[in-house]
Design an enzyme around this catalytic site. Structure first.
Site, PDB file in Angstrom:
ATOM      1  CG  ASP A 128       5.652   3.574   0.906  1.00 14.43           C
ATOM      2  OD1 ASP A 128       5.964   4.152   1.970  1.00 14.43           O
ATOM      3  OD2 ASP A 128       4.484   3.502   0.490  1.00 14.43           O
ATOM      4  CE  LYS A 142       1.069   4.580   8.538  1.00 16.49           C
ATOM      5  NZ  LYS A 142       1.016   3.903   7.269  1.00 16.49           N
ATOM      6  CE1 TYR A 184      -3.671   2.535   0.609  1.00 18.42           C
ATOM      7  CE2 TYR A 184      -2.458   3.230   2.558  1.00 18.42           C
ATOM      8  CZ  TYR A 184      -3.482   3.427   1.652  1.00 18.42           C
ATOM      9  OH  TYR A 184      -4.311   4.514   1.786  1.00 18.42           O
TER      10      TYR A 184
HETATM   11  C1  LIG Z   1       0.390   4.374   5.941  1.00 18.95           C
HETATM   12  C2  LIG Z   1       1.113   4.165   4.669  1.00 18.95           C
HETATM   13  C3  LIG Z   1       0.986   5.040   3.579  1.00 18.95           C
HETATM   14  C4  LIG Z   1      -0.025   6.154   3.559  1.00 18.95           C
HETATM   15  O1  LIG Z   1       0.227   7.111   4.543  1.00 18.95           O
HETATM   16  P1  LIG Z   1      -0.989   8.068   5.007  1.00 18.95           P
HETATM   17  O2  LIG Z   1      -0.318   9.021   5.947  1.00 18.95           O
HETATM   18  O3  LIG Z   1      -1.994   7.181   5.654  1.00 18.95           O
HETATM   19  O4  LIG Z   1      -1.503   8.731   3.790  1.00 18.95           O
HETATM   20  C5  LIG Z   1       1.792   4.848   2.492  1.00 18.95           C
HETATM   21  N1  LIG Z   1       2.668   3.841   2.431  1.00 18.95           N
HETATM   22  C6  LIG Z   1       2.813   2.965   3.444  1.00 18.95           C
HETATM   23  C7  LIG Z   1       3.819   1.875   3.346  1.00 18.95           C
HETATM   24  C8  LIG Z   1       2.030   3.084   4.592  1.00 18.95           C
HETATM   25  O5  LIG Z   1       2.149   2.185   5.569  1.00 18.95           O
END
Ligand SMILES: *Cc1c(COP(=O)(O)O)cnc(C)c1O
Length: 428
Positions: free
Chosen positions: A236, A269, A141
């Site tokens: 990511d 995060k 994601y």
């Molecule tokens: C949480 C997450 C996102 C999206 O971040 P948001 O702040 O919720 O938009 C993107 N990539 C990864 C790997 C994530 O865990």
């Protein structure tokens, strides 16, 4: 009002009663808990019930809730002003702090959410390479930008299908979705499309299909193919960054693959410590393609927000103290070992893994290596276990495809209480 009353009221004015779908408990059923406050490793719901929190706001709360140094930094920053729409010293400090900890990054831009960071990184990768195609992996994601809401098409010749209504097929026609940890498919994709691929975006430890590591051979091949074909490798690390190690998951691969580094990285995060803050970065030659220096547009009214940067800086300072990640990793390992032992004693098949302060467990004999295998684990059993744990005051992620998080505030007694609850739950 109790949780059920609040949920009913919420559903009247907010779609599904929540501002992010997973909070609605649709995967596991039941009534979501409305959280009134949190402190250290605990959250209390609207009915005054206490839970040991293994979600940690889905990762940011690595120090636990209400850490005194972070709280003080946020209060001080708030008193000085919420937002200016002009540069501040703290943004520079946070950029420097990120760069100092992640060797692959020379410049970084701050944004407000992981979605925004991933979306911007993608645009930059396409702008910098002049190529249209992007590759992602099923089960990873990267936020909800249109081009990333895609599931695999049938075979390599066909591109992905949108996973959300409202995303025209044309918007995802350049997105190729491959199976995680599948070397042959990756090789084939580059053979067919190599010179058109702008970037490959990957979660190095996939935390949005519970907890699945990219294998070393897979990551080596990915690096090799990107370099050979002039595509950018984008990590990511919104979830793994400053969570599995101070240098992110890339530092773990760099220890095992000589000279390894991604071309670009995306963070979120933990770097906001619970405030809306995210970032993307890479080498200067790529980052300089961004406006106002280059032709790739990107902007944000609240980007680099002074209160959020204060929260992020204070969080980074705490997690950079010597021994922080060793202690966090040991605690997380003891939790996973405890869960596995409880399952073994109850005769229930369970597999589990962790890195730093992130963990996953599956009702399966082996650790799954891709999305299909994760989704084939025992969902009914997971849902029963989730609710049995919640009843016993342990708040796990409410879906089997989500990772778990331990904070520095979790004590040995919290871990022991969690394992004891798991023993009861697994026997029941
Ligand atoms: C949480 C997450 C996102 C999206 O971040 P948001 O702040 O919720 O938009 C993107 N990539 C990864 C790997 C994530 O865990």
């Amino acid at each position: 009002m109790n949780n059920a009353e609040l949920f009913a009221r919420a559903q009247r004015v907010i779609p599904g009663g929540v501002n992010s779908p997973v909070r609605a408990f649709r995967a596991v059923g039941g009534t979501p808990r409305f959280i009134a406050r949190a402190q250290g490793p605990y959250m209390w719901d609207a009915e005054g019930r206490r839970y040991i929190d293994y979600i940690g706001s889905w990762g940011p709360m690595i120090l636990g809730h209400g850490h005194p140094a972070v709280l003080e930094a946020v209060q001080k920053a708030a008193a000085d002003g919420f937002s200016f729409g002009a540069p501040t010293e703290r943004e520079v400090e946070l950029a420097e702090a990120i760069i100092a900890r992640v060797p692959s990054i020379e410049q970084v831009r701050l944004v407000s959410s992981g979605t925004e960071a991933a979306m911007s990184a993608l645009r930059l990768a396409r702008g910098a390479t002049g190529r249209p195609m992007i590759v992602k992996f099923e089960g990873c994601y990267h936020g909800h930008a249109d081009a990333l809401l895609v599931k695999a098409g049938s075979g390599l010749a066909t591109f992905g299908h949108p996973t959300s209504a409202g995303v025209p097929a044309e918007v995802v026609q350049h997105t190729l979705v491959l199976e995680y940890n599948n070397l042959a498919q990756l090789d084939e994709a580059f053979k067919v499309h190599g010179d058109r691929i702008a970037c490959v975006m990957v979660e190095p430890i996939a935390g949005n299909m519970n907890f699945v590591r990219a294998s070393l051979p897979f990551m080596s091949l990915l690096r090799e193919l990107c370099t050979k074909h002039g595509a950018l490798l984008v990590f990511d690390e919104v979830m793994t960054g400053f969570r599995v190690a101070l240098g992110g998951a890339q530092s773990l691969y760099a220890e095992q693959i000589r000279g390894f580094a991604p071309d670009m990285s995306v963070f979120g995060k933990v770097i906001g410590g619970g405030m809306p803050l995210a970032a993307f970065g890479g080498p200067k030659r790529i980052m300089e393609q961004l406006a106002p220096l280059g032709p790739v547009y990107q902007a944000g009214t609240l980007s680099g927000n002074p209160v959020a940067t204060a929260c992020g800086l204070a969080t980074l300072a705490e997690i950079s103290k010597p021994g922080f990640f060793d202690a966090l990793a040991a605690k997380t390992q003891s939790l996973v070992q405890g869960l596995l032992a409880a399952a073994r004693d109850a005769g229930v098949p369970m597999a589990g893994d962790s890195e730093g302060g992130m963990f996953g467990f599956f009702f399966a004999d082996h650790l799954p290596q891709n999305y299909a295998a994760v989704m084939a684990t025992d969902k009914e059993r997971f849902n029963r276990f989730f609710h049995a744990m919640l009843e016993r005051g342990v708040y796990l992620a409410p879906a089997l495809y989500e990772a778990g998080f331990v904070s520095a505030a979790h004590g040995d007694d919290d871990i022991a209480a969690t394992v004891a609850a798991a023993r009861e739950a697994l026997r029941a």
